[in-house]
Design a protein around this motif. Structure first.
Motif, PDB file in Angstrom:
ATOM      1  N   PRO A 194      -0.270   2.684 -10.451  1.00 40.18           N
ATOM      2  CA  PRO A 194      -0.881   3.874  -9.839  1.00 40.18           C
ATOM      3  C   PRO A 194       0.062   4.559  -8.847  1.00 40.18           C
ATOM      4  CG  PRO A 194      -1.707   1.904  -8.787  1.00 40.18           C
ATOM      5  CD  PRO A 194      -0.860   1.441  -9.935  1.00 40.18           C
ATOM      6  N   MET A 195      -0.305   5.793  -8.486  1.00 34.77           N
ATOM      7  CA  MET A 195       0.436   6.532  -7.477  1.00 34.77           C
ATOM      8  C   MET A 195      -0.471   7.576  -6.835  1.00 34.77           C
ATOM      9  SD  MET A 195       2.807   9.306  -9.477  1.00 34.77           S
ATOM     10  CE  MET A 195       2.726  10.453  -8.110  1.00 34.77           C
ATOM     11  N   VAL A 196      -0.067   8.002  -5.650  1.00 33.68           N
ATOM     12  CA  VAL A 196      -0.757   9.073  -4.944  1.00 33.68           C
ATOM     13  C   VAL A 196       0.138  10.305  -5.023  1.00 33.68           C
ATOM     14  CG1 VAL A 196      -1.736   9.846  -2.750  1.00 33.68           C
ATOM     15  CG2 VAL A 196      -1.814   7.414  -3.367  1.00 33.68           C
ATOM     16  N   ALA A 197      -0.380  11.385  -5.574  1.00 33.31           N
ATOM     17  CA  ALA A 197       0.414  12.607  -5.693  1.00 33.31           C
ATOM     18  C   ALA A 197       0.700  13.185  -4.312  1.00 33.31           C
ATOM     19  CB  ALA A 197      -0.319  13.633  -6.562  1.00 33.31           C
ATOM     20  N   PRO A 198       1.811  13.881  -4.151  1.00 33.29           N
ATOM     21  CA  PRO A 198       2.135  14.491  -2.853  1.00 33.29           C
ATOM     22  C   PRO A 198       1.002  15.388  -2.360  1.00 33.29           C
ATOM     23  CG  PRO A 198       4.000  14.657  -4.334  1.00 33.29           C
ATOM     24  CD  PRO A 198       2.858  14.134  -5.161  1.00 33.29           C
ATOM     25  N   GLY A 199       0.731  15.295  -1.065  1.00 31.26           N
ATOM     26  CA  GLY A 199      -0.280  16.152  -0.455  1.00 31.26           C
ATOM     27  C   GLY A 199      -1.709  15.701  -0.659  1.00 31.26           C
ATOM     28  N   ASN A 218      -6.929   9.029  -3.261  1.00 34.00           N
ATOM     29  CA  ASN A 218      -6.992   9.893  -4.442  1.00 34.00           C
ATOM     30  C   ASN A 218      -5.824   9.515  -5.335  1.00 34.00           C
ATOM     31  OD1 ASN A 218      -7.414  11.857  -6.332  1.00 34.00           O
ATOM     32  ND2 ASN A 218      -6.903  13.575  -4.998  1.00 34.00           N
ATOM     33  N   MET A 219      -6.009   8.470  -6.140  1.00 31.03           N
ATOM     34  CA  MET A 219      -4.903   7.864  -6.867  1.00 31.03           C
ATOM     35  C   MET A 219      -4.904   8.245  -8.345  1.00 31.03           C
ATOM     36  SD  MET A 219      -4.567   4.040  -5.257  1.00 31.03           S
ATOM     37  CE  MET A 219      -2.831   4.013  -5.683  1.00 31.03           C
ATOM     38  N   LEU A 244       0.839  -1.184   0.000  1.00 38.39           N
ATOM     39  CA  LEU A 244       0.000   0.000   0.000  1.00 38.39           C
ATOM     40  C   LEU A 244       0.875   1.235   0.000  1.00 38.39           C
ATOM     41  CD1 LEU A 244      -1.550   0.872   3.484  1.00 38.39           C
ATOM     42  CD2 LEU A 244       0.564  -0.421   3.215  1.00 38.39           C
ATOM     43  N   GLY A 245       0.257   2.403  -0.183  1.00 37.96           N
ATOM     44  CA  GLY A 245       0.983   3.658  -0.066  1.00 37.96           C
ATOM     45  C   GLY A 245       1.090   4.417  -1.362  1.00 37.96           C
ATOM     46  N   MET A 246       2.062   5.283  -1.431  1.00 38.04           N
ATOM     47  CA  MET A 246       2.204   6.233  -2.541  1.00 38.04           C
ATOM     48  C   MET A 246       2.221   5.533  -3.902  1.00 38.04           C
ATOM     49  SD  MET A 246       5.145   9.094  -2.951  1.00 38.04           S
ATOM     50  CE  MET A 246       4.882  10.519  -4.002  1.00 38.04           C
ATOM     51  N   GLU A 279      -2.294  10.434 -17.768  1.00 36.84           N
ATOM     52  CA  GLU A 279      -2.949  11.520 -18.501  1.00 36.84           C
ATOM     53  C   GLU A 279      -2.783  12.804 -17.707  1.00 36.84           C
ATOM     54  OE1 GLU A 279      -7.436  10.780 -16.708  1.00 36.84           O
ATOM     55  OE2 GLU A 279      -6.941  10.013 -18.715  1.00 36.84           O
ATOM     56  N   ASP A 280      -3.056  13.938 -18.346  1.00 34.66           N
ATOM     57  CA  ASP A 280      -2.903  15.222 -17.669  1.00 34.66           C
ATOM     58  C   ASP A 280      -3.971  15.405 -16.598  1.00 34.66           C
ATOM     59  OD1 ASP A 280      -0.734  15.901 -19.230  1.00 34.66           O
ATOM     60  OD2 ASP A 280      -1.975  16.813 -20.795  1.00 34.66           O
ATOM     61  N   PHE A 281      -3.601  16.014 -15.505  1.00 37.25           N
ATOM     62  CA  PHE A 281      -4.528  16.263 -14.407  1.00 37.25           C
ATOM     63  C   PHE A 281      -3.969  17.378 -13.556  1.00 37.25           C
ATOM     64  CE2 PHE A 281      -1.694  12.757 -13.567  1.00 37.25           C
ATOM     65  CZ  PHE A 281      -1.056  13.156 -12.416  1.00 37.25           C
ATOM     66  N   GLU A 282      -4.800  17.927 -12.704  1.00 37.91           N
ATOM     67  CA  GLU A 282      -4.392  19.018 -11.831  1.00 37.91           C
ATOM     68  C   GLU A 282      -3.613  18.463 -10.631  1.00 37.91           C
ATOM     69  OE1 GLU A 282      -4.820  22.323 -12.206  1.00 37.91           O
ATOM     70  OE2 GLU A 282      -5.683  21.960 -14.192  1.00 37.91           O
ATOM     71  N   VAL A 283      -2.563  19.181 -10.227  1.00 37.71           N
ATOM     72  CA  VAL A 283      -1.810  18.802  -9.039  1.00 37.71           C
ATOM     73  C   VAL A 283      -1.719  19.997  -8.108  1.00 37.71           C
ATOM     74  CG1 VAL A 283      -0.425  17.036 -10.205  1.00 37.71           C
ATOM     75  CG2 VAL A 283       0.403  19.398 -10.101  1.00 37.71           C
ATOM     76  N   ASP A 284      -1.466  19.716  -6.856  1.00 39.47           N
ATOM     77  CA  ASP A 284      -1.273  20.762  -5.854  1.00 39.47           C
ATOM     78  C   ASP A 284       0.179  21.225  -5.923  1.00 39.47           C
ATOM     79  OD1 ASP A 284      -1.117  22.406  -3.681  1.00 39.47           O
ATOM     80  OD2 ASP A 284      -1.605  20.881  -2.183  1.00 39.47           O
ATOM     81  N   LEU A 285       0.412  22.363  -6.559  1.00 33.94           N
ATOM     82  CA  LEU A 285       1.775  22.840  -6.771  1.00 33.94           C
ATOM     83  C   LEU A 285       2.486  23.183  -5.464  1.00 33.94           C
ATOM     84  CD1 LEU A 285       1.288  25.085  -9.934  1.00 33.94           C
ATOM     85  CD2 LEU A 285       2.204  22.768  -9.826  1.00 33.94           C
ATOM     86  N   SER A 286       1.728  23.374  -4.376  1.00 36.15           N
ATOM     87  CA  SER A 286       2.359  23.687  -3.090  1.00 36.15           C
ATOM     88  C   SER A 286       2.898  22.440  -2.396  1.00 36.15           C
ATOM     89  CB  SER A 286       1.354  24.386  -2.165  1.00 36.15           C
ATOM     90  OG  SER A 286       0.302  23.506  -1.807  1.00 36.15           O
ATOM     91  N   ALA A 287       2.492  21.261  -2.871  1.00 40.86           N
ATOM     92  CA  ALA A 287       2.956  19.996  -2.284  1.00 40.86           C
ATOM     93  C   ALA A 287       4.177  19.525  -3.055  1.00 40.86           C
ATOM     94  CB  ALA A 287       1.846  18.944  -2.322  1.00 40.86           C
TER      95      ALA A 287
END
Length: 731
Positions: free
Chosen positions: A704-709, A714-715, A379-381, A720-728
């Motif tokens: 799969p992966m979990v984006a930082p933050g 929320n995997m 499990l995990g990132m 494909e392109d998607f929005e990310v939290d640029l502060s994380a």
């Protein structure tokens, strides 16, 4: 001899008893040099292989390893391995320790490194830190300029001070009389509690100092005392005294004022640890088999009205509460961490008896056989989707031997919401098992914290359940069905490439058109796993990895079946370790198939160890997945830095030519059509010699992966392109 017997023997004088015991202990090494004692202690602790590199300041100790040294005679000799550099020596020693599964006392063996002073020591900072982060027992013995040398002498460095932040213990020997205590203490500290590295600095002149009667007498006369009545100011003033007497007891204190333990010399002249306190350091090295509830991390050592304690194996109290909660949970879930690696049978019994899905952390892959229907894998990132979704919906989480690393929790505020709700309603929550009391509520506040080993906890719970089995045997039926549906809906996907036409030239100069398909990292690892499963050799394989896409793809796609089957750098994320880990694993487990799964970026950092492999004829299998990229970092630059790629592309050499330079066999593959036969050759045809397999692959992310933050469920499932939290910021 017991403490009372010692006191009676010496007319009630505890101090005299302690000194007499210490003298008896040191007399067994009388007339030996410090270097001779160190080698003797390595033999005593069953060390069979030592890695390292030469240098002037370590020559007296190094000489002990020579096959013609007069000390040996018929005595068992330790195998010496000369590495290409000190850093690689450290990683080989880590590989020995990580893969040591058959040690007589059930704990990991300590890897041993010997190096010289100055750069020899500083080159070891990375493997030492890696071992500290991942809980690997390591003993590093480095030379130092002589005590009589002038200030800033050639190749001197403040090694002890450099190593203190990244070791469990770092110390410079003051005389030969300390060496027996220091070596035993080093082995104890490195292997007990959460394992880790220790560093011992050895001034060159002291390595040749002999342990004489005069030195022993002066040492005993100079022993100070360690106050156990809370006078820490006094203890700190004498913190440079490694060995001290404890007043009114026959025990001695080894180590510093705040980070030291108590030992006694038994009647056969051996040091034995004794529990002498319940401060933080003692509780992180001596587990108490105690269950705690109502404890906050900020005051884990304080008594309060909410705090309750109980013992494992007791009939009532917290043990009964905890057992009933486990038996009655409808959506239970287990995280098996590194602390469960010595208890696969007990873990299997609990999971099967109560039908509980099991996930593993990176360092526990194989602790729960992934061929079992209750296995949910890592499990995990970069874990599988199934365990990440299940853990967020579980009503009871059992975390056994894992410290809730950020790579497995995702955004902490959104971790295990259903279990938190179940805790509020009194029908579930979190049970955390760890040998270090300081892990209590550090990352995740548990409803029950069990200060014990994973094995002891599982044995106790299984015994309680066998004595009083649950009446509702179908309570997790829907939960298990949910697991199966998630696995069907969210499998690990492997990129497939269409065949393309290529014109090739054969050995006779004739040209032919052929259809060839490109490969990705995942497809190569999947083929390797498929062949090992089909041949029945998966249980006999140990794998190491570097750090990057290949590391996570291996974690996802290899079928892990045995504890300590995956050797990888987790917390520090050290590139270049795979080659050393694999060598160490083979040295420690000559009957196993040891395979290094490496990326070109990681391999390029340490391929000088091909020299050692070729010289020593270590029969390891080296798989290099070459996309001429540090793909994991490249993917972060794509997501977070508008595809501004820098410092992530490699120009790879011809690895087959490189292997030939060191007299190592090699195989090359660049198409999917060739892969099955080339993989078979790599796995089957070179059992008694090293082989390198160079595979050209495409640049693909590991999903799969979990984006930082982001929350754990929320995997990112497809590329494909998607929005990310640029502060994380990624790391």
């Amino acid at each position: 001899m017991s403490q009372t017997a010692w006191k009676d023997h010496l007319n009630g004088s505890a101090e005299m008893a302690s000194k007499a015991a210490a003298q008896k202990y040191m007399n067994t090494f009388k007339d030996e040099t410090a270097a001779h004692i160190i080698y003797s202690k390595l033999l005593e602790h069953d060390v069979s292989v030592v890695n390292g590199y030469s240098g002037g300041a370590i020559l007296p100790l190094l000489d002990q390893f020579h096959h013609a040294h007069p000390r040996h005679g018929e005595e068992k000799r330790i195998r010496w391995i000369t590495n290409s550099n000190e850093s690689s020596a450290g990683h080989v020693a880590e590989g020995i320790a990580k893969s040591s599964v058959e040690v007589k006392d059930g704990m990991l063996a300590a890897g041993i490194v010997v190096a010289t002073s100055g750069p020899g020591a500083t080159n070891l900072v990375t493997p030492i830190t890696d071992a500290m982060c991942d809980g690997v027992p390591l003993i590093v013995l480095c030379g130092q300029a002589a005590t009589t040398a002038p200030q800033d002498a050639f190749q001197s460095a403040p090694a002890v001070e450099i190593m203190k932040p990244v070791t469990k213990w770092s110390y410079q020997i003051k005389n030969a009389a300390e060496v027996p205590f220091a070596m035993d203490y080093a082995f104890y500290i490195s292997r007990h509690g959460r394992p880790g590295p220790v560093f011992i600095d050895l001034p060159k002149d002291l390595q040749i100092q002999s342990l004489t009667d005069e030195l022993i007498s002066n040492f005993l006369d100079g022993l100070g005392t360690y106050n156990t009545d809370g006078d820490m100011e006094y203890n700190m003033k004498h913190d440079d005294e490694f060995v001290r007497l404890i007043p009114d007891t026959t025990a001695i204190h080894l180590g510093g004022a705040t980070e030291g333990l108590s030992f006694q010399v038994n009647d056969v002249g051996e040091l034995q640890s004794v529990e002498s306190g319940h401060d933080a350091y003692h509780l992180d090295h001596h587990y108490t088999n105690t269950i705690y509830s109502g404890v906050e991390y900020t005051n884990i050592y304080d008594e309060n009205d909410e705090r309750k304690t109980g013992k494992l194996d007791e009939d009532g109290g917290l043990m009964k509460e905890m057992t009933e909660m486990i038996k009655n949970a409808k959506r239970p879930f287990i995280i098996a961490g590194q602390g469960a690696n010595d208890s696969p049978e007990e873990l299997m019994e609990l999971a099967e008896t109560l039908q509980i899905p099991v996930a593993t952390t990176l360092h526990a892959l194989g602790t729960f056989d992934e061929r079992h229907p209750l296995a949910t894998n890592m499990l995990g990132m970069h874990g599988h989707a199934t365990p990440n979704y299940l853990i967020q919906e579980c009503d009871l989480l059992l975390c056994i031997g894992s410290r809730f690393d950020d790579r497995i929790t995702g955004r902490p505020s959104d971790f295990i919401p259903a279990a938190r709700q179940a805790a509020q309603e009194g029908r579930g929550g979190v049970i955390h098992v760890d040998v270090r009391f300081s892990e209590n509520a550090k990352q995740v506040k548990p409803d029950y914290f069990v200060h014990s080993t994973g094995k002891k906890f599982l044995q106790s719970i299984n015994a309680a359940i066998r004595a009083n089995p649950p009446t509702d045997t179908a309570r997790t039926k829907e939960w298990i069905e949910k697991k199966h549906s998630l696995e069907a809906e969210f499998p690990i996907k492997i990129n497939q490439y269409p065949a393309e036409k290529y014109t090739i030239q054969d050995d006779d100069g004739n040209t032919h058109d052929v259809m060839r398909s490109k490969m990705c990292c995942q497809s190569v690892i999947h083929e390797m796993d498929k062949q090992l499963l089909a041949s029945g050799k998966i249980d006999d394989a140990i794998f190491s990895t570097g750090v990057g896409i290949h590391q996570m793809a291996a974690a996802q796609l290899v079928t892990w079946t045995q504890p300590r089957q995956m050797l990888s750098s987790g917390s520090l994320g050290t590139m270049g370790v795979s080659l050393g880990y694999c060598m160490g694993a083979k040295l420690a487990n000559p009957g196993k198939i040891c395979i290094s799964i490496d990326g070109d970026g990681s391999f390029n950092m340490t391929f000088t160890e091909l020299k050692t492999i070729g010289e020593e004829k270590i029969p390891v299998k080296l798989l290099i997945l070459d996309n001429e990229s540090q793909m994991m970092v490249e993917y972060w630059q794509r997501l977070f830095h508008d595809e501004r790629y820098i410092a992530v592309r490699n120009k790879s050499p011809k690895y087959t030519t490189l292997a030939a330079a060191f007299d190592i066999k090699s195989v090359y593959c660049e198409s999917m059509e060739e892969l099955p036969e080339k993989m078979r050759e790599f796995l089957e045809d070179y059992d008694d010699e090293p082989v390198l397999f160079h595979v050209r692959i495409e640049r693909t992310p590991c999903l799969p992966m979990v984006a930082p933050g982001q929350p754990l469920d929320n995997m990112i499932l497809v590329d494909e392109d998607f929005e990310v939290d640029l502060s994380a910021a990624p790391s």
